[in-house]
Design a protein around this motif. Structure first.
Motif, PDB file in Angstrom:
ATOM      1  N   ARG A   1       0.913   5.693   6.920  1.00 47.42           N
ATOM      2  CA  ARG A   1       2.037   6.630   6.989  1.00 47.42           C
ATOM      3  C   ARG A   1       2.527   6.969   5.577  1.00 47.42           C
ATOM      4  O   ARG A   1       2.796   8.143   5.269  1.00 47.42           O
ATOM      5  CB  ARG A   1       3.169   6.033   7.823  1.00 47.42           C
ATOM      6  N   GLN A   2       2.626   5.973   4.707  1.00 52.42           N
ATOM      7  CA  GLN A   2       3.069   6.225   3.334  1.00 52.42           C
ATOM      8  C   GLN A   2       2.091   7.135   2.596  1.00 52.42           C
ATOM      9  O   GLN A   2       2.501   8.019   1.838  1.00 52.42           O
ATOM     10  CB  GLN A   2       3.201   4.899   2.587  1.00 52.42           C
ATOM     11  N   ILE A   3       0.796   6.931   2.817  1.00 52.53           N
ATOM     12  CA  ILE A   3      -0.215   7.750   2.138  1.00 52.53           C
ATOM     13  C   ILE A   3      -0.117   9.200   2.603  1.00 52.53           C
ATOM     14  O   ILE A   3      -0.160  10.141   1.791  1.00 52.53           O
ATOM     15  CB  ILE A   3      -1.626   7.179   2.397  1.00 52.53           C
ATOM     16  N   ILE A   4       0.019   9.402   3.907  1.00 51.15           N
ATOM     17  CA  ILE A   4       0.121  10.767   4.434  1.00 51.15           C
ATOM     18  C   ILE A   4       1.397  11.440   3.938  1.00 51.15           C
ATOM     19  O   ILE A   4       1.377  12.615   3.525  1.00 51.15           O
ATOM     20  CB  ILE A   4       0.070  10.737   5.973  1.00 51.15           C
ATOM     21  N   GLU A   5       2.504  10.723   3.934  1.00 50.25           N
ATOM     22  CA  GLU A   5       3.752  11.309   3.438  1.00 50.25           C
ATOM     23  C   GLU A   5       3.654  11.627   1.953  1.00 50.25           C
ATOM     24  O   GLU A   5       4.234  12.614   1.486  1.00 50.25           O
ATOM     25  CB  GLU A   5       4.907  10.351   3.717  1.00 50.25           C
ATOM     26  N   CYS A   6       2.904  10.823   1.218  1.00 46.85           N
ATOM     27  CA  CYS A   6       2.684  11.099  -0.200  1.00 46.85           C
ATOM     28  C   CYS A   6       1.992  12.456  -0.373  1.00 46.85           C
ATOM     29  O   CYS A   6       2.376  13.269  -1.217  1.00 46.85           O
ATOM     30  CB  CYS A   6       1.843   9.984  -0.821  1.00 46.85           C
ATOM     31  N   CYS A   7       0.988  12.705   0.448  1.00 46.18           N
ATOM     32  CA  CYS A   7       0.278  13.987   0.381  1.00 46.18           C
ATOM     33  C   CYS A   7       1.191  15.141   0.800  1.00 46.18           C
ATOM     34  O   CYS A   7       1.230  16.185   0.141  1.00 46.18           O
ATOM     35  CB  CYS A   7      -0.967  13.937   1.267  1.00 46.18           C
ATOM     36  N   LEU A   8       1.920  14.965   1.885  1.00 46.74           N
ATOM     37  CA  LEU A   8       2.802  16.026   2.370  1.00 46.74           C
ATOM     38  C   LEU A   8       3.889  16.369   1.356  1.00 46.74           C
ATOM     39  O   LEU A   8       4.382  17.506   1.320  1.00 46.74           O
ATOM     40  CB  LEU A   8       3.435  15.609   3.693  1.00 46.74           C
ATOM     41  N   ASN A   9       4.244  15.381   0.508  1.00 45.03           N
ATOM     42  CA  ASN A   9       5.283  15.587  -0.510  1.00 45.03           C
ATOM     43  C   ASN A   9       4.705  15.899  -1.877  1.00 45.03           C
ATOM     44  O   ASN A   9       5.375  15.738  -2.898  1.00 45.03           O
ATOM     45  CB  ASN A   9       6.178  14.339  -0.585  1.00 45.03           C
ATOM     46  N   ASP A  10       3.435  16.347  -1.915  1.00 44.37           N
ATOM     47  CA  ASP A  10       2.768  16.732  -3.165  1.00 44.37           C
ATOM     48  C   ASP A  10       2.742  15.587  -4.167  1.00 44.37           C
ATOM     49  O   ASP A  10       3.069  15.752  -5.353  1.00 44.37           O
ATOM     50  CB  ASP A  10       3.434  17.966  -3.789  1.00 44.37           C
ATOM     51  N   GLY A  11       2.330  14.414  -3.707  1.00 46.95           N
ATOM     52  CA  GLY A  11       2.254  13.247  -4.571  1.00 46.95           C
ATOM     53  C   GLY A  11       1.259  13.424  -5.705  1.00 46.95           C
ATOM     54  O   GLY A  11       0.285  14.184  -5.598  1.00 46.95           O
ATOM     55  N   THR A  12       1.498  12.713  -6.776  1.00 48.68           N
ATOM     56  CA  THR A  12       0.604  12.736  -7.929  1.00 48.68           C
ATOM     57  C   THR A  12      -0.442  11.631  -7.782  1.00 48.68           C
ATOM     58  O   THR A  12      -0.350  10.769  -6.899  1.00 48.68           O
ATOM     59  CB  THR A  12       1.389  12.492  -9.226  1.00 48.68           C
ATOM     60  N   LEU A  13      -1.416  11.649  -8.676  1.00 53.09           N
ATOM     61  CA  LEU A  13      -2.416  10.586  -8.667  1.00 53.09           C
ATOM     62  C   LEU A  13      -1.747   9.232  -8.876  1.00 53.09           C
ATOM     63  O   LEU A  13      -2.116   8.239  -8.232  1.00 53.09           O
ATOM     64  CB  LEU A  13      -3.463  10.841  -9.758  1.00 53.09           C
ATOM     65  N   GLU A  14      -0.733   9.187  -9.734  1.00 54.06           N
ATOM     66  CA  GLU A  14      -0.028   7.930  -9.971  1.00 54.06           C
ATOM     67  C   GLU A  14       0.643   7.424  -8.692  1.00 54.06           C
ATOM     68  O   GLU A  14       0.699   6.210  -8.441  1.00 54.06           O
ATOM     69  CB  GLU A  14       1.019   8.113 -11.076  1.00 54.06           C
ATOM     70  N   ASP A  15       1.128   8.330  -7.869  1.00 57.82           N
ATOM     71  CA  ASP A  15       1.742   7.932  -6.602  1.00 57.82           C
ATOM     72  C   ASP A  15       0.716   7.289  -5.673  1.00 57.82           C
ATOM     73  O   ASP A  15       1.007   6.277  -5.015  1.00 57.82           O
ATOM     74  CB  ASP A  15       2.370   9.150  -5.910  1.00 57.82           C
ATOM     75  N   TYR A  16      -0.468   7.873  -5.613  1.00 56.03           N
ATOM     76  CA  TYR A  16      -1.527   7.296  -4.765  1.00 56.03           C
ATOM     77  C   TYR A  16      -1.974   5.937  -5.314  1.00 56.03           C
ATOM     78  O   TYR A  16      -2.228   5.001  -4.549  1.00 56.03           O
ATOM     79  CB  TYR A  16      -2.725   8.241  -4.687  1.00 56.03           C
ATOM     80  N   LEU A  17      -2.063   5.835  -6.635  1.00 59.54           N
ATOM     81  CA  LEU A  17      -2.468   4.566  -7.245  1.00 59.54           C
ATOM     82  C   LEU A  17      -1.431   3.469  -6.995  1.00 59.54           C
ATOM     83  O   LEU A  17      -1.786   2.290  -6.878  1.00 59.54           O
ATOM     84  CB  LEU A  17      -2.679   4.753  -8.748  1.00 59.54           C
ATOM     85  N   ALA A  18      -0.164   3.849  -6.913  1.00 59.30           N
ATOM     86  CA  ALA A  18       0.872   2.854  -6.627  1.00 59.30           C
ATOM     87  C   ALA A  18       0.718   2.284  -5.220  1.00 59.30           C
ATOM     88  O   ALA A  18       1.060   1.120  -4.971  1.00 59.30           O
ATOM     89  CB  ALA A  18       2.258   3.493  -6.799  1.00 59.30           C
ATOM     90  N   LEU A  19       0.187   3.098  -4.307  1.00 57.94           N
ATOM     91  CA  LEU A  19      -0.016   2.634  -2.927  1.00 57.94           C
ATOM     92  C   LEU A  19      -1.289   1.813  -2.778  1.00 57.94           C
ATOM     93  O   LEU A  19      -1.316   0.801  -2.071  1.00 57.94           O
ATOM     94  CB  LEU A  19      -0.063   3.842  -1.979  1.00 57.94           C
ATOM     95  N   THR A  20      -2.372   2.257  -3.450  1.00 59.01           N
ATOM     96  CA  THR A  20      -3.650   1.526  -3.395  1.00 59.01           C
ATOM     97  C   THR A  20      -4.252   1.530  -4.800  1.00 59.01           C
ATOM     98  O   THR A  20      -4.914   2.476  -5.194  1.00 59.01           O
ATOM     99  CB  THR A  20      -4.631   2.199  -2.401  1.00 59.01           C
ATOM    100  N   PRO A  21      -4.025   0.486  -5.568  1.00 60.82           N
ATOM    101  CA  PRO A  21      -4.486   0.447  -6.960  1.00 60.82           C
ATOM    102  C   PRO A  21      -6.009   0.577  -7.068  1.00 60.82           C
ATOM    103  O   PRO A  21      -6.759   0.211  -6.168  1.00 60.82           O
ATOM    104  CB  PRO A  21      -4.014  -0.928  -7.449  1.00 60.82           C
ATOM    105  N   LEU A  22      -6.420   1.101  -8.223  1.00 58.36           N
ATOM    106  CA  LEU A  22      -7.833   1.221  -8.562  1.00 58.36           C
ATOM    107  C   LEU A  22      -8.035   0.491  -9.875  1.00 58.36           C
ATOM    108  O   LEU A  22      -7.465   0.865 -10.906  1.00 58.36           O
ATOM    109  CB  LEU A  22      -8.217   2.698  -8.699  1.00 58.36           C
ATOM    110  N   HIS A  23      -8.830  -0.561  -9.844  1.00 61.81           N
ATOM    111  CA  HIS A  23      -9.004  -1.407 -11.028  1.00 61.81           C
ATOM    112  C   HIS A  23     -10.216  -0.927 -11.827  1.00 61.81           C
ATOM    113  O   HIS A  23     -11.365  -1.185 -11.470  1.00 61.81           O
ATOM    114  CB  HIS A  23      -9.167  -2.865 -10.620  1.00 61.81           C
ATOM    115  N   LEU A  24      -9.929  -0.198 -12.911  1.00 57.08           N
ATOM    116  CA  LEU A  24     -10.987   0.335 -13.768  1.00 57.08           C
ATOM    117  C   LEU A  24     -11.120  -0.515 -15.015  1.00 57.08           C
ATOM    118  O   LEU A  24     -10.130  -1.053 -15.537  1.00 57.08           O
ATOM    119  CB  LEU A  24     -10.660   1.780 -14.161  1.00 57.08           C
ATOM    120  N   LYS A  25     -12.314  -0.628 -15.510  1.00 60.10           N
ATOM    121  CA  LYS A  25     -12.558  -1.413 -16.725  1.00 60.10           C
ATOM    122  C   LYS A  25     -12.290  -0.567 -17.960  1.00 60.10           C
ATOM    123  O   LYS A  25     -12.438   0.637 -17.940  1.00 60.10           O
ATOM    124  CB  LYS A  25     -14.007  -1.906 -16.737  1.00 60.10           C
TER     125      LYS A  25
END
Length: 630
Positions: free
Chosen positions: A606-630
């Motif tokens: 639900r949080q992910i979908i609401e993020c999209c509906l509210n024009d979330g940024t990449l940082e917003d998506y990363l806050a919900l599901t982090p991506l661990h890059l080297k």
């Protein structure tokens, strides 16, 4: 071959048992050779017509089966029957489902038609074909009931799913799924349309196929069965191809490529298409006609794992690895050959199809008795144009360099989308760069929407407009609820954080026509890096739904042009054209994902979908599901 000594081994629904006891004969298959020959009818003719008598309407010829040197060719009389109708499914049971109910769609209870179907079987010569849905070791016992004059349909299923010789079935064989094939009802009850009715219970999934094109039943019907069982057991059968890719330095990386029909799954298993001078045509500008090339002296070796259905059963998974584990769900692959236009297009498949170790089954190919069926000679539709859905079923044990038939650990999980051309003068949604890295939240959103995209050739309504194939791109084959599948996919993505999620377009990148070259180049690039992209090579995409774009891509000391990596840098597209195209895509996503906001949706979903509906940024998506890059 015709015998009753095995009948009592089958634990069957009572109405089916009663019908089979009355039928004219039951055929049990002992060997592959026997089934290969049965499709040519009782006289073993070189051309066999599949004909049915309709009450009060005379006879109708559904298809013809032609004996060729390298197998059998099946051609349907109607253009419509040469492709899968995406609206063929109806559900007749009372279990939870978002799919059309049989009674709502046709105005009467399925029980009436079920009895008519059983009455029809009681007058027929019937083939009973036991098989396993899923892999050999953990597959589910299943059964096909088919009229003997449509034995090619039984052969299609046997070549795709495998079959159990009748002498090998146990004393008590209880099917977890049954496929019933009753072709005349397409004409008598459904105005000539393809209809496949699913009837589910906790212990049995029945598939009633009222047509003879194997796509919605022998192929996708089995997919439906596996998705239904997965809902009950807590796993997913992904709509994906997969390959173990071996670099020239003998490093191995496993890729799994998902997407809607036409999204590049089969192409993930193919090598580069090279020009006459051995260069790679990266793209052709649709406005100026300019061509851009790469030179690659040595490419990776492809070890195919799966072509269309990848099992992700819970007993495969290793929580310690953090990577998805998969296994092929099929014994043979229903391959589309529309890209085969002439000899030399695909030497691997040409070799298999022209000189197979045992006869193959072809669909929608031009052939005459005694000839060699050639996969680049497609039957003509009534329009005078070649059929866009020519097919061949190739058993996986015929595929060269096939990977071991065992669970494989996925390093890269890609999602492919057919993209239209897009320019500033005519902006469209084809603004995805060659390769994008995305966090699990975005990977999940793309699977919820699964855009079918630009000019899909394999189904009836394959036009140019964007449509959603939905929930993992396998929603057309699922029989349950969308939210249930959405939750399963989200949990799967969260449980496999060490599998890299990426997006790959095909057909076009902005103003460039690229076909599937983007997929092959991205596969080569990632394989040479063991499926790892370092953060220094990435930058946030202009459109947040694309996650990260690549700042650079280097292969054999050659850099891929920025215009392919970040389409907004193209002179004929620009930032304004890019933004206009991206808005089409974003608006489409917003419209499609609203339907998932149900009470039983996972709270994180639900949080992910609401993020999209509210024009979330990449940082917003990363806050919900982090991506661990080297």
């Amino acid at each position: 071959m015709f015998s009753d000594q095995y009948f009592d081994r089958f634990v069957l629904p009572e109405d089916l048992r009663a019908a089979l006891k009355k039928c004219r004969s039951v055929a049990y298959i002992e060997t592959q050779d026997e089934l290969d020959e049965l499709i040519f009818g009782p006289t073993h003719t070189s051309r066999y017509d599949v004909v049915y008598t309709l009450p009060g309407r005379g006879t109708v010829k559904e298809a013809e089966v032609i004996r060729c040197k390298n197998g059998a060719v099946v051609n349907f009389m109607e253009d419509y029957m040469r492709r899968r109708d995406p609206n063929s499914m109806a559900v007749s049971d009372d279990l939870p489902s978002d799919k059309p109910r049989f009674q709502d769609r046709f105005g009467y209870e399925f029980s009436k038609l079920r009895q008519e179907t059983m009455d029809w079987f009681s007058t027929q010569q019937v083939i009973l074909l036991p098989f396993k849905a899923g892999d050999d070791q953990y597959g589910y016992p299943s059964l096909m009931v088919c009229p003997a004059n449509a034995a090619f349909f039984a052969l299609a299923l046997a070549n795709m799913q495998g079959f159990l010789p009748i002498v090998d079935i146990p004393e008590q064989y209880t099917p977890r799924s049954i496929i019933y094939v009753a072709p005349p009802f397409r004409h008598t009850h459904f105005e000539g349309k393809q209809v496949v009715v699913h009837n589910r219970s906790e212990s049995l999934h029945e598939v009633f196929s009222y047509n003879l094109y194997p796509g919605p039943s022998a192929k996708k019907g089995v997919f439906s069965v596996l998705l239904d069982i997965g809902e009950q057991e807590g796993w997913v059968c992904c709509h994906a191809s997969a390959a173990m890719v071996e670099t020239p330095y003998e490093n191995e990386t496993v890729f799994m490529h998902e997407g809607a029909s036409g999204g590049g799954k089969s192409e993930m298993l193919e090598d580069f298409k090279r020009e006459a001078d051995d260069r790679l045509l990266l793209g052709t500008h649709v406005v100026t006609g300019e061509k851009y090339y790469l030179s690659l002296s040595e490419s990776c070796k492809i070890h195919p794992i799966a072509d269309d259905m990848a099992l992700c059963q819970t007993h495969y998974q290793d929580p310690e690895s953090g990577k998805l584990m998969i296994m092929d769900a099929e014994a043979g692959w229903f391959l589309r050959m529309d890209s085969m236009q002439a000899y030399g297009n695909n030497p691997m498949y040409e070799k298999i199809c022209i000189h197979p170790p045992r006869p193959l089954l072809f669909f929608n190919m031009d052939a005459v008795p005694g000839s060699t069926c050639l996969i680049w000679e497609h039957v003509m539709d009534s329009t005078g144009q070649p059929c866009t859905n020519p097919r061949v079923i190739i058993p996986r044990d015929m595929v060269e360099n096939i990977a071991p038939d065992q669970p494989q650990e996925v390093s890269v999980r890609s999602f492919g989308v057919r993209m239209p051309p897009s320019t500033a003068a005519d902006p469209n949604y084809g603004v995805m760069g060659m390769l994008h890295v995305i966090p699990p939240a975005l990977a999940w959103l793309w699977r919820l929407v699964a855009p079918r995209g630009f000019k899909n050739p394999s189904i009836v309504d394959g036009g140019g407009s964007m449509k959603s194939e939905g929930v993992g791109s396998y929603w057309p084959f699922a029989t349950g609820k969308k939210v249930t599948q959405a939750n399963l996919l989200l949990r799967q993505l969260l449980a496999t954080p060490n599998t890299l999620n990426v997006l790959i377009p095909n057909q076009h990148i902005g103003a460039y026509n690229i076909g599937f070259m983007s997929e092959w180049i991205s596969r080569e690039y990632l394989a040479r890096r063991n499926g790892v992209i370092r953060a220094k090579h990435l930058t946030p995409s202009r459109c947040p739904l694309f996650g990260y774009a690549l700042l650079d891509m280097k292969l054999d000391n050659q850099y891929v042009r920025q215009t392919f990596l970040r389409p907004e840098t193209q002179s004929k597209l620009g930032e304004a054209g890019y933004d206009a195209g991206a808005k089409i895509l974003v608006d489409f996503f917003k419209e499609e994902i609203k339907q998932f906001l149900a009470d039983d949706l996972d709270p994180l979903g639900r949080q992910i979908i609401e993020c999209c509906l509210n024009d979330g940024t990449l940082e917003d998506y990363l806050a919900l599901t982090p991506l661990h890059l080297k």
